[in-house]
Design a protein around this motif. Structure first.
Motif, PDB file in Angstrom:
ATOM      1  N   ALA A 240       0.841  -1.202   0.000  1.00  0.00           N
ATOM      2  CA  ALA A 240       0.000   0.000   0.000  1.00  0.00           C
ATOM      3  C   ALA A 240       0.878   1.254   0.000  1.00  0.00           C
ATOM      4  N   PRO A 241       2.061   1.252   0.678  1.00  0.00           N
ATOM      5  CA  PRO A 241       2.909   2.437   0.624  1.00  0.00           C
ATOM      6  C   PRO A 241       3.299   2.861  -0.791  1.00  0.00           C
ATOM      7  N   ALA A 242       3.438   1.913  -1.711  1.00  0.00           N
ATOM      8  CA  ALA A 242       3.744   2.285  -3.097  1.00  0.00           C
ATOM      9  C   ALA A 242       2.570   3.041  -3.711  1.00  0.00           C
ATOM     10  N   VAL A 243       1.356   2.588  -3.400  1.00  0.00           N
ATOM     11  CA  VAL A 243       0.153   3.264  -3.883  1.00  0.00           C
ATOM     12  C   VAL A 243       0.084   4.679  -3.320  1.00  0.00           C
ATOM     13  N   TRP A 244       0.302   4.800  -2.006  1.00  0.00           N
ATOM     14  CA  TRP A 244       0.244   6.120  -1.370  1.00  0.00           C
ATOM     15  C   TRP A 244       1.340   7.041  -1.907  1.00  0.00           C
ATOM     16  N   SER A 245       2.531   6.499  -2.112  1.00  0.00           N
ATOM     17  CA  SER A 245       3.642   7.298  -2.597  1.00  0.00           C
ATOM     18  C   SER A 245       3.357   7.869  -3.990  1.00  0.00           C
ATOM     19  N   ALA A 246       2.573   7.161  -4.772  1.00  0.00           N
ATOM     20  CA  ALA A 246       2.213   7.632  -6.108  1.00  0.00           C
ATOM     21  C   ALA A 246       1.051   8.621  -6.080  1.00  0.00           C
ATOM     22  N   GLY A 247       0.451   8.826  -4.892  1.00  0.00           N
ATOM     23  CA  GLY A 247      -0.697   9.718  -4.789  1.00  0.00           C
ATOM     24  C   GLY A 247      -2.023   8.995  -4.802  1.00  0.00           C
ATOM     25  N   GLY A 248      -1.984   7.660  -4.762  1.00  0.00           N
ATOM     26  CA  GLY A 248      -3.213   6.878  -4.760  1.00  0.00           C
ATOM     27  C   GLY A 248      -3.697   6.583  -3.357  1.00  0.00           C
ATOM     28  N   GLU A 249      -4.833   5.931  -3.269  1.00  0.00           N
ATOM     29  CA  GLU A 249      -5.437   5.562  -1.988  1.00  0.00           C
ATOM     30  C   GLU A 249      -6.083   4.192  -2.132  1.00  0.00           C
ATOM     31  N   LEU A 250      -6.334   3.543  -1.003  1.00  0.00           N
ATOM     32  CA  LEU A 250      -7.059   2.271  -1.019  1.00  0.00           C
ATOM     33  C   LEU A 250      -8.568   2.501  -0.933  1.00  0.00           C
ATOM     34  N   ILE A 251      -8.962   3.676  -0.425  1.00  0.00           N
ATOM     35  CA  ILE A 251     -10.362   4.036  -0.243  1.00  0.00           C
ATOM     36  C   ILE A 251     -10.411   5.558  -0.144  1.00  0.00           C
ATOM     37  N   ASP A 252     -11.559   6.143  -0.382  1.00  0.00           N
ATOM     38  CA  ASP A 252     -11.718   7.588  -0.233  1.00  0.00           C
ATOM     39  C   ASP A 252     -11.277   7.982   1.182  1.00  0.00           C
ATOM     40  N   THR A 258     -16.328   4.811  -0.312  1.00  0.00           N
ATOM     41  CA  THR A 258     -16.127   4.081  -1.564  1.00  0.00           C
ATOM     42  C   THR A 258     -14.638   3.949  -1.857  1.00  0.00           C
ATOM     43  N   ALA A 259     -14.303   2.876  -2.576  1.00  0.00           N
ATOM     44  CA  ALA A 259     -12.935   2.701  -3.067  1.00  0.00           C
ATOM     45  C   ALA A 259     -12.842   3.046  -4.545  1.00  0.00           C
ATOM     46  N   ASP A 260     -13.979   3.247  -5.183  1.00  0.00           N
ATOM     47  CA  ASP A 260     -14.023   3.510  -6.616  1.00  0.00           C
ATOM     48  C   ASP A 260     -13.396   4.867  -6.933  1.00  0.00           C
ATOM     49  N   GLY A 261     -12.471   4.861  -7.883  1.00  0.00           N
ATOM     50  CA  GLY A 261     -11.769   6.070  -8.238  1.00  0.00           C
ATOM     51  C   GLY A 261     -10.536   6.307  -7.382  1.00  0.00           C
ATOM     52  N   PHE A 262     -10.308   5.455  -6.409  1.00  0.00           N
ATOM     53  CA  PHE A 262      -9.167   5.586  -5.509  1.00  0.00           C
ATOM     54  C   PHE A 262      -8.243   4.376  -5.658  1.00  0.00           C
ATOM     55  N   LEU A 263      -8.675   3.204  -5.209  1.00  0.00           N
ATOM     56  CA  LEU A 263      -7.850   2.014  -5.393  1.00  0.00           C
ATOM     57  C   LEU A 263      -7.653   1.691  -6.863  1.00  0.00           C
ATOM     58  N   ASN A 264      -8.637   1.990  -7.681  1.00  0.00           N
ATOM     59  CA  ASN A 264      -8.519   1.750  -9.120  1.00  0.00           C
ATOM     60  C   ASN A 264      -8.280   3.042  -9.892  1.00  0.00           C
ATOM     61  N   GLY A 265      -7.888   4.110  -9.190  1.00  0.00           N
ATOM     62  CA  GLY A 265      -7.602   5.379  -9.845  1.00  0.00           C
ATOM     63  C   GLY A 265      -6.259   5.370 -10.555  1.00  0.00           C
ATOM     64  N   PRO A 266      -5.987   6.413 -11.347  1.00  0.00           N
ATOM     65  CA  PRO A 266      -4.761   6.452 -12.166  1.00  0.00           C
ATOM     66  C   PRO A 266      -3.474   6.293 -11.354  1.00  0.00           C
ATOM     67  N   ALA A 267      -3.389   6.938 -10.189  1.00  0.00           N
ATOM     68  CA  ALA A 267      -2.143   6.864  -9.415  1.00  0.00           C
ATOM     69  C   ALA A 267      -1.901   5.458  -8.885  1.00  0.00           C
ATOM     70  N   SER A 268      -2.951   4.822  -8.396  1.00  0.00           N
ATOM     71  CA  SER A 268      -2.812   3.459  -7.891  1.00  0.00           C
ATOM     72  C   SER A 268      -2.431   2.502  -9.004  1.00  0.00           C
ATOM     73  N   VAL A 269      -3.077   2.654 -10.147  1.00  0.00           N
ATOM     74  CA  VAL A 269      -2.768   1.798 -11.300  1.00  0.00           C
ATOM     75  C   VAL A 269      -1.321   2.007 -11.734  1.00  0.00           C
ATOM     76  N   ARG A 270      -0.891   3.252 -11.728  1.00  0.00           N
ATOM     77  CA  ARG A 270       0.486   3.554 -12.144  1.00  0.00           C
ATOM     78  C   ARG A 270       1.498   2.891 -11.210  1.00  0.00           C
ATOM     79  N   ALA A 271       1.276   2.984  -9.913  1.00  0.00           N
ATOM     80  CA  ALA A 271       2.222   2.410  -8.953  1.00  0.00           C
ATOM     81  C   ALA A 271       2.307   0.899  -9.101  1.00  0.00           C
ATOM     82  N   LEU A 272       1.149   0.243  -9.170  1.00  0.00           N
ATOM     83  CA  LEU A 272       1.161  -1.217  -9.240  1.00  0.00           C
ATOM     84  C   LEU A 272       1.616  -1.718 -10.607  1.00  0.00           C
ATOM     85  N   THR A 273       1.438  -0.899 -11.629  1.00  0.00           N
ATOM     86  CA  THR A 273       1.974  -1.258 -12.948  1.00  0.00           C
ATOM     87  C   THR A 273       3.501  -1.245 -12.917  1.00  0.00           C
TER      88      THR A 273
END
Length: 462
Positions: A240-252, A258-273
Motif C-alpha cells: 500500500a505504501p507504493a500506492v500512497w507514494s504515487a498519490g493513490g489511496e485504497l479508499i476515499d 467508496t474505493a471507486d476512483g481511488f484504489l482503481n484510480g490512475p495513481a494506484s494503477v500507475r504504482a502497481l503497474t
C-alpha cells in the motif's frame, strides 16, 4: 508454546466463571482444524469516556487473550504476567494464547457474538477500527496520563485512534524499508540514500535493479512474494505504501464510503503497474522461498524490521536500511502492529489498565522488543535500544515513524474488507501478471459491496 487446541481448552478452564457458549467451542475447534478516519491529535485529546476513574475496588481478576506469535514473544508475555502478579496482590492476570492470523480474528468474532470476550484483547492494529465501531472495545482516553500520552510514538497514537478517541495502545510498532548490501551497491556505482529526503525515485530504482542484474544478480530485488497470498496481511502492509507514494489511496480518505476512483484510480494503477513491470522483467525474486537475500541471490530486500537480525547475522557490517522508492509524491512507509484493547463489559477498566501500565514501562517495553525485534512504542523505551538511536542500524524506522513518512492503514471499520480485496488482487498482479486496472476494479467491487452491506459503517448512527 501450547498447540492451538490446548489453548482453546485453557481458555475454557480460565473462564470458568464466565463459561464459553457451546457455539464458540465448536467454532474454535472447527477453525483450528481447518488451519485455519482522518482523526488527528486534536481529536485524541478527548477525555469523555468513563473507562477509568482512578480506583480499583477490592481485588480483580483480569483475563487476557494473546496471539500465538513468535515463541520468544509469547514466552516474554507469560513471564511479564508472572512478574506482574508477583509484584502486587490487587489485580490477578491470567493469559491465554490463541492461534494467530485469521483463526484468531474469527475466534474473537465468535466470542463477541456469544458474550465471551476476555477483559483485555490484543489484535493486529488495523482491526481496531472494526472492533471500535461495533462496540467490542471501549475508548481508553480516561486511562492515560498526559505523561504517557506524550511519551508514545505519534504512530502509536495515530494507529490506536478511531473517530477522535483512543481505543488501542501497543507496546511496539513496526518499520518497513529496503535492506541493501552497501558493498555490492558501491561496487556497481549506485548511490545509497541517507534518509527519506533523498529516497530513490521509482525510475531511478528501476535503473538500479537493471544495473544489479547486469552485475550478475538474476533477481536483484526480493519483495517477499512467497508471502503474497490471499488473506495474508503482507501484501497490504508491504505495498500500500507504493500506492500512497504515487498519490493513490485504497479508499476515499475523506468519507471512507467508496474505493471507486481511488484504489482503481490512475495513481494506484500507475504504482502497481511499475511493480508489475519489475516482476515482468524478472527483476524480482519469484517467491521460491523467503531466503533470497540471506542466500545472496537478491541484494535488495523490500521488507520489515523483523528481518534485520537475520540479515545482519548473514552479512555482518554489510547491511543498510534505506527508504522505499518515491513513486512521485515522496517516500511512504507502513506502520502499526499488535495493540491492546479493553473489551466492553469486561473487568474494571482501572484493573485492566494497571496491567497495561506495567507492560508500558520502559524496561518492560524493552524486554518485549528485545524478544521480538520490534520497535519500542515510547520515546523513553527507544532510549534503551542503541540500534534505534541516531547513527544506529535501525534508526531509519524511528525517523519514519516520528517524521510523518509512515502512514496507518485506512482507519475505517471496512479495513478487513479492504485488506482481503487487496491481498487477493496483489498476487494476481505480481505473480499471474493479470491486467492491473481490471484486477483493481474487481477489488473495488468487493470493497464497495462490503460498504453497501454495512451502510457505509455510519458513526453514531450518522
Amino acid at each position: 508454546m501450547k498447540a492451538p487446541l490446548e489453548n482453546v481448552g485453557e481458555f475454557a478452564r480460565v473462564r470458568g466463571r464466565r463459561a464459553l457458549a457451546s457455539g464458540l467451542v465448536a467454532a474454535a475447534l472447527l477453525l483450528v482444524a481447518c488451519g485455519g478516519a482522518g482523526d488527528g491529535d486534536k481529536g485524541e485529546r478527548a477525555r469523555t469516556d468513563t473507562t477509568c476513574d482512578g480506583r480499583i475496588d477490592g481485588t480483580a481478576q483480569v483475563t487476557v487473550w494473546f496471539h500465538a506469535g513468535p515463541s520468544a514473544e509469547s514466552t516474554t508475555l507469560r513471564r511479564q504476567v508472572q512478574d506482574f502478579n508477583t509484584s502486587q496482590r490487587q489485580v490477578r492476570v491470567e493469559v491465554v494464547t490463541l492461534p494467530e492470523q485469521r483463526p484468531y480474528n474469527e475466534l474473537v468474532l465468535s466470542a463477541a457474538a456469544s458474550g465471551d470476550l476476555p477483559d483485555l484483547l490484543d489484535f493486529d492494529g488495523p482491526r481496531l477500527y472494526s472492533y471500535a465501531w461495533s462496540g467490542r472495545i471501549k475508548p481508553i482516553d480516561s486511562c492515560l496520563s498526559d505523561g504517557l500520552r506524550e511519551d508514545l510514538l505519534p504512530s502509536i497514537r495515530q494507529q490506536g485512534t478511531y473517530a477522535g478517541r483512543l481505543y488501542g495502545i501497543g507496546t511496539f510498532d513496526s518499520g518497513l524499508g529496503l535492506y541493501v548490501r552497501p558493498s555490492v551497491l558501491k561496487k556497481a556505482g549506485i548511490r545509497i540514500p541517507e534518509g527519506p529526503a533523498d529516497a530513490w525515485t521509482a525510475g531511478e530504482f528501476t535503473g538500479i535493479l537493471r544495473t544489479l542484474r547486469g552485475a550478475g544478480y538474476r533477481h536483484p530485488l526480493d519483495m517477499g512474494l512467497v508471502h503474497a497470498r490471499p488473506g495474508e496481511e503482507w501484501s497490504t502492509y508491504g505495498f500500500a505504501p507504493a500506492v500512497w507514494s504515487a498519490g493513490g489511496e485504497l479508499i476515499d480518505p475523506r468519507t471512507f464510503r467508496t474505493a471507486d476512483g481511488f484504489l482503481n484510480g490512475p495513481a494506484s494503477v500507475r504504482a502497481l503497474t511499475t511493480l508489475q513491470n519489475w516482476a515482468g522483467e524478472g527483476l524480482v525474486e519469484p517467491g521460491r522461498n523467503d531466503q533470497a537475500f540471506d542466500q545472496g541471490r537478491s541484494v535488495i530486500s523490500w521488507t520489515g524490521h523483523w528481518r534485520y537480525p537475520d540479515y545482519a547475522e548473514h552479512f555482518p557490517g554489510d547491511v543498510t536500511i534505506v527508504p522505499l522508492p518515491d513513486f512521485g509524491e515522496g517516500t511512504v512507509t507502513g506502520m502499526g502492529s499488535w495493540q491492546w484493547g479493553l473489551t466492553s463489559g469486561g473487568a474494571d477498566g482501572d484493573a485492566v489498565w494497571r496491567f497495561l501500565t506495567y507492560l508500558l514501562k520502559p524496561d518492560q517495553i524493552h524486554r518485549m522488543t528485545e524478544a521480538n525485534g520490534a520497535i519500542p512504542a515510547t520515546d523513553s523505551a527507544v532510549k534503551l535500544s542503541p540500534e534505534y538511536a541516531e547513527g544506529g542500524a535501525e534508526h531509519l524506522f524511528i525517523e519514519q515513524l516520528r517524521g510523518g513518512v509512515a502512514r496507518p492503514r485506512p482507519r475505517t471499520p471496512a479495513y478487513p474488507a479492504i485488506t482481503e480485496a487487496f491481498s487477493r488482487a496483489f498476487p494476481k498482479i505480481m505473480i499471474d501478471r493479470a491486467p492491473v486496472k481490471a484486477t483493481l476494479d474487481e477489488a473495488v467491487e468487493a470493497i464497495d459491496k462490503d460498504l453497501a452491506a454495512h451502510d457505509g459503517y455510519p458513526r453514531n448512527g450518522s
